[in-house]
Design a protein around this motif. Structure first.
Motif, PDB file in Angstrom:
ATOM      1  N   LEU A 248       0.845  -1.182   0.000  1.00 29.68           N
ATOM      2  CA  LEU A 248       0.000   0.000   0.000  1.00 29.68           C
ATOM      3  C   LEU A 248       0.887   1.241   0.000  1.00 29.68           C
ATOM      4  CD1 LEU A 248      -2.642  -1.049   2.641  1.00 29.68           C
ATOM      5  CD2 LEU A 248      -2.935  -0.959   0.184  1.00 29.68           C
ATOM      6  N   PRO A 249       0.704   2.108  -0.963  1.00 30.33           N
ATOM      7  CA  PRO A 249       1.515   3.329  -0.955  1.00 30.33           C
ATOM      8  C   PRO A 249       1.029   4.269   0.151  1.00 30.33           C
ATOM      9  CG  PRO A 249      -0.057   3.395  -2.763  1.00 30.33           C
ATOM     10  CD  PRO A 249      -0.188   2.045  -2.110  1.00 30.33           C
ATOM     11  N   ILE A 250       1.962   4.724   0.951  1.00 32.71           N
ATOM     12  CA  ILE A 250       1.626   5.658   2.025  1.00 32.71           C
ATOM     13  C   ILE A 250       1.936   7.051   1.509  1.00 32.71           C
ATOM     14  CG2 ILE A 250       2.096   6.352   4.388  1.00 32.71           C
ATOM     15  CD1 ILE A 250       2.907   3.467   4.936  1.00 32.71           C
ATOM     16  N   ARG A 251       0.905   7.823   1.302  1.00 35.40           N
ATOM     17  CA  ARG A 251       1.077   9.155   0.708  1.00 35.40           C
ATOM     18  C   ARG A 251       1.479  10.198   1.738  1.00 35.40           C
ATOM     19  NH1 ARG A 251      -3.648   7.245  -1.904  1.00 35.40           N
ATOM     20  NH2 ARG A 251      -3.177   6.627  -4.036  1.00 35.40           N
ATOM     21  N   ASN A 252       1.061  10.013   2.961  1.00 37.01           N
ATOM     22  CA  ASN A 252       1.352  10.985   4.004  1.00 37.01           C
ATOM     23  C   ASN A 252       2.812  10.826   4.445  1.00 37.01           C
ATOM     24  OD1 ASN A 252       1.548  12.497   6.326  1.00 37.01           O
ATOM     25  ND2 ASN A 252      -0.491  11.953   7.051  1.00 37.01           N
ATOM     26  N   PRO A 253       3.659  11.851   4.223  1.00 36.00           N
ATOM     27  CA  PRO A 253       5.079  11.702   4.577  1.00 36.00           C
ATOM     28  C   PRO A 253       5.317  11.547   6.071  1.00 36.00           C
ATOM     29  CG  PRO A 253       4.617  13.945   3.850  1.00 36.00           C
ATOM     30  CD  PRO A 253       3.369  13.148   3.632  1.00 36.00           C
ATOM     31  N   LEU A 254       4.479  12.180   6.902  1.00 37.76           N
ATOM     32  CA  LEU A 254       4.645  12.051   8.346  1.00 37.76           C
ATOM     33  C   LEU A 254       4.344  10.623   8.786  1.00 37.76           C
ATOM     34  CD1 LEU A 254       5.296  13.395  11.000  1.00 37.76           C
ATOM     35  CD2 LEU A 254       2.898  14.024  11.190  1.00 37.76           C
TER      36      LEU A 254
ATOM     37  N   ARG B  17       4.567   7.974   6.909  1.00 41.21           N
ATOM     38  CA  ARG B  17       5.627   7.135   6.356  1.00 41.21           C
ATOM     39  C   ARG B  17       6.870   7.199   7.244  1.00 41.21           C
ATOM     40  NH1 ARG B  17       7.191   9.549   1.497  1.00 41.21           N
ATOM     41  NH2 ARG B  17       5.081   9.191   0.788  1.00 41.21           N
ATOM     42  N   GLN B  18       7.128   8.367   7.823  1.00 40.94           N
ATOM     43  CA  GLN B  18       8.283   8.545   8.700  1.00 40.94           C
ATOM     44  C   GLN B  18       8.051   7.889  10.058  1.00 40.94           C
ATOM     45  OE1 GLN B  18       9.171  12.635   9.283  1.00 40.94           O
ATOM     46  NE2 GLN B  18      10.725  12.264  10.828  1.00 40.94           N
ATOM     47  N   GLU B  19       6.839   7.927  10.565  1.00 40.38           N
ATOM     48  CA  GLU B  19       6.540   7.435  11.906  1.00 40.38           C
ATOM     49  C   GLU B  19       6.175   5.952  11.950  1.00 40.38           C
ATOM     50  OE1 GLU B  19       6.718   9.108  14.854  1.00 40.38           O
ATOM     51  OE2 GLU B  19       7.655  10.691  13.673  1.00 40.38           O
ATOM     52  N   LEU B  20       5.812   5.364  10.825  1.00 40.34           N
ATOM     53  CA  LEU B  20       5.338   3.983  10.810  1.00 40.34           C
ATOM     54  C   LEU B  20       6.341   2.988  11.388  1.00 40.34           C
ATOM     55  CD1 LEU B  20       2.841   2.392  10.075  1.00 40.34           C
ATOM     56  CD2 LEU B  20       3.832   1.976   7.832  1.00 40.34           C
ATOM     57  N   PRO B  21       7.637   3.053  11.053  1.00 47.43           N
ATOM     58  CA  PRO B  21       8.565   2.091  11.679  1.00 47.43           C
ATOM     59  C   PRO B  21       8.628   2.214  13.201  1.00 47.43           C
ATOM     60  CG  PRO B  21       9.588   3.133   9.783  1.00 47.43           C
ATOM     61  CD  PRO B  21       8.299   3.849  10.030  1.00 47.43           C
ATOM     62  N   TRP B  22       8.555   3.430  13.721  1.00 50.75           N
ATOM     63  CA  TRP B  22       8.567   3.616  15.168  1.00 50.75           C
ATOM     64  C   TRP B  22       7.305   3.040  15.799  1.00 50.75           C
ATOM     65  CZ3 TRP B  22      12.827   4.737  17.583  1.00 50.75           C
ATOM     66  CH2 TRP B  22      13.815   5.459  16.934  1.00 50.75           C
ATOM     67  N   LEU B  23       6.161   3.272  15.166  1.00 50.53           N
ATOM     68  CA  LEU B  23       4.907   2.744  15.708  1.00 50.53           C
ATOM     69  C   LEU B  23       4.907   1.219  15.718  1.00 50.53           C
ATOM     70  CD1 LEU B  23       2.394   5.205  14.021  1.00 50.53           C
ATOM     71  CD2 LEU B  23       3.123   5.167  16.411  1.00 50.53           C
TER      72      LEU B  23
ATOM     73  N   VAL C  23      12.908   4.078  26.941  1.00 45.44           N
ATOM     74  CA  VAL C  23      13.948   4.831  26.242  1.00 45.44           C
ATOM     75  C   VAL C  23      13.453   5.265  24.870  1.00 45.44           C
ATOM     76  CG1 VAL C  23      16.215   4.594  25.134  1.00 45.44           C
ATOM     77  CG2 VAL C  23      15.898   3.873  27.490  1.00 45.44           C
ATOM     78  N   ILE C  24      12.795   4.363  24.142  1.00 48.89           N
ATOM     79  CA  ILE C  24      12.269   4.717  22.815  1.00 48.89           C
ATOM     80  C   ILE C  24      11.199   5.788  22.930  1.00 48.89           C
ATOM     81  CG2 ILE C  24      10.898   3.839  20.875  1.00 48.89           C
ATOM     82  CD1 ILE C  24      12.498   1.270  21.053  1.00 48.89           C
ATOM     83  N   LEU C  25      10.290   5.641  23.883  1.00 46.57           N
ATOM     84  CA  LEU C  25       9.253   6.654  24.062  1.00 46.57           C
ATOM     85  C   LEU C  25       9.855   7.991  24.486  1.00 46.57           C
ATOM     86  CD1 LEU C  25       6.427   4.589  25.773  1.00 46.57           C
ATOM     87  CD2 LEU C  25       6.461   5.478  23.444  1.00 46.57           C
ATOM     88  N   GLY C  26      10.856   7.974  25.361  1.00 52.20           N
ATOM     89  CA  GLY C  26      11.517   9.205  25.768  1.00 52.20           C
ATOM     90  C   GLY C  26      12.207   9.895  24.604  1.00 52.20           C
ATOM     91  N   TYR C  27      12.851   9.114  23.759  1.00 55.40           N
ATOM     92  CA  TYR C  27      13.503   9.676  22.575  1.00 55.40           C
ATOM     93  C   TYR C  27      12.486  10.321  21.645  1.00 55.40           C
ATOM     94  CZ  TYR C  27      15.728   9.794  18.001  1.00 55.40           C
ATOM     95  OH  TYR C  27      16.183  10.192  16.775  1.00 55.40           O
ATOM     96  N   ARG C  28      11.361   9.637  21.438  1.00 51.58           N
ATOM     97  CA  ARG C  28      10.334  10.175  20.546  1.00 51.58           C
ATOM     98  C   ARG C  28       9.693  11.434  21.123  1.00 51.58           C
ATOM     99  NH1 ARG C  28       7.958   7.939  16.618  1.00 51.58           N
ATOM    100  NH2 ARG C  28       5.842   8.063  17.380  1.00 51.58           N
ATOM    101  N   ILE C  29       9.476  11.480  22.429  1.00 50.60           N
ATOM    102  CA  ILE C  29       8.909  12.678  23.051  1.00 50.60           C
ATOM    103  C   ILE C  29       9.884  13.838  22.942  1.00 50.60           C
ATOM    104  CG2 ILE C  29       8.253  13.670  25.281  1.00 50.60           C
ATOM    105  CD1 ILE C  29       6.980  10.917  25.915  1.00 50.60           C
TER     106      ILE C  29
END
Length: 63
Positions: free
Chosen positions: A6-12, A14-20, A47-53
């Motif tokens: 599925l093509p992800i058109r929203n760049p944000l 697309r950027q956040e999907l691996p983290w989620l 640690v991951i959540l702190g980095y993302r915040i």
């Protein structure tokens, strides 16, 4: 059955999907972890959540 990408058109998104995906996988690991390794995976998740915040806080518009 062939799965199409599925093509992800929203760049944000697309950027956040691996983290989620990583956060969901860590939550699944936490649900199935034994007590000794539970603390390790909990610290990894925090640690991951702190980095993302921190990244979100530093990238917000200054107004």
């Amino acid at each position: 059955m062939v799965l199409k990408r599925l093509p992800i058109r929203n760049p944000l998104l697309r950027q956040e999907l691996p983290w989620l995906v990583a956060e969901v996988v860590l939550l699944l690991i936490l649900c199935n972890a034994n007590p000794p390794e539970l603390w390790f995976w909990l610290v990894v998740l925090l640690v991951i959540l702190g980095y993302r915040i921190e990244r979100w806080w530093s990238s917000r518009p200054q107004g």
